[in-house]
Motif scaffolding. Structure first.
Motif, short mmCIF file in Angstrom:
data_model
loop_
_atom_site.label_atom_id
_atom_site.label_comp_id
_atom_site.label_asym_id
_atom_site.label_seq_id
_atom_site.Cartn_x
_atom_site.Cartn_y
_atom_site.Cartn_z
N VAL A 31 0.90 -1.20 0.08
CA VAL A 31 0.04 -0.01 0.12
C VAL A 31 0.72 1.08 -0.03
O VAL A 31 1.76 1.41 1.00
CB VAL A 31 -0.76 -0.10 1.21
N LEU A 32 0.85 2.13 -1.00
CA LEU A 32 1.77 3.33 -1.41
C LEU A 32 0.72 4.62 -0.90
O LEU A 32 -0.33 4.64 -1.12
CB LEU A 32 1.87 3.31 -2.45
N GLU A 33 1.33 5.44 -0.17
CA GLU A 33 0.84 6.70 0.13
C GLU A 33 0.81 7.56 -1.02
O GLU A 33 1.47 7.26 -1.98
CB GLU A 33 1.25 7.29 1.30
N PRO A 34 -0.02 8.67 -1.10
CA PRO A 34 0.04 9.77 -2.25
C PRO A 34 1.66 10.22 -2.29
O PRO A 34 1.64 10.47 -3.78
CB PRO A 34 -0.94 10.55 -1.95
N THR A 35 2.13 10.39 -1.40
CA THR A 35 3.74 10.74 -1.64
C THR A 35 4.53 9.38 -2.31
O THR A 35 5.87 9.54 -2.33
CB THR A 35 4.20 11.19 -0.37
N ASP A 36 4.23 8.51 -2.39
CA ASP A 36 4.79 7.15 -2.86
C ASP A 36 5.53 6.39 -1.87
O ASP A 36 6.33 5.66 -2.25
CB ASP A 36 5.72 7.37 -4.12
N ASP A 37 5.39 7.06 -0.60
CA ASP A 37 6.07 6.25 0.54
C ASP A 37 5.11 5.07 0.95
O ASP A 37 3.95 4.93 0.60
CB ASP A 37 5.97 7.08 2.03
N VAL A 38 5.91 3.83 1.20
CA VAL A 38 5.16 2.63 1.67
C VAL A 38 4.64 2.58 2.82
O VAL A 38 5.33 2.83 3.96
CB VAL A 38 6.19 1.34 1.43
N MET A 39 3.15 2.52 3.06
CA MET A 39 2.38 2.66 4.25
C MET A 39 2.63 1.10 4.87
O MET A 39 2.65 0.90 6.20
CB MET A 39 1.07 2.76 4.00
N MET A 40 2.43 0.16 3.99
CA MET A 40 2.51 -1.26 4.65
C MET A 40 2.79 -2.28 3.29
O MET A 40 2.30 -2.03 2.08
CB MET A 40 1.29 -1.74 5.27
#
Length: 86
Positions: A31-40
């Protein structure tokens, strides 16, 4: 349903992206946040196991306060299903 679980786990209504990948028998959901950071990221052997791990990971991220709020929310009854021959 996937995005509803992500929204519950994240605690907000941002737009997330879900990336699914496989390699042999192994499967991954990221799961990627809008900033492309990985949430999980969760892994499993096949889609059933990775799906189970995804649900468990989302449920573990829900706060106790949010669980109390959800507990008070009445469940909606399913609509009656009528089978029609035709």
């Amino acid at each position: 349903m996937t995005f509803a679980l992500v929204e519950l786990a994240a605690g907000n209504d941002q737009e997330y992206r879900v990336d699914v990948g496989t390699r042999g028998e192994a499967a991954r959901i990221r799961v990627l946040e809008p900033t492309d950071d990985v949430m999980m990221t969760v892994y499993g052997k096949g889609y059933c196991e990775v799906g189970e791990q995804f649900v468990l990971s989302c449920l573990k991220r829900i706060t106790v306060q949010r669980l109390k709020e959800l507990h008070k929310t009445p469940l909606r009854k399913a609509a009656t299903l009528t089978l029609v021959k035709g």
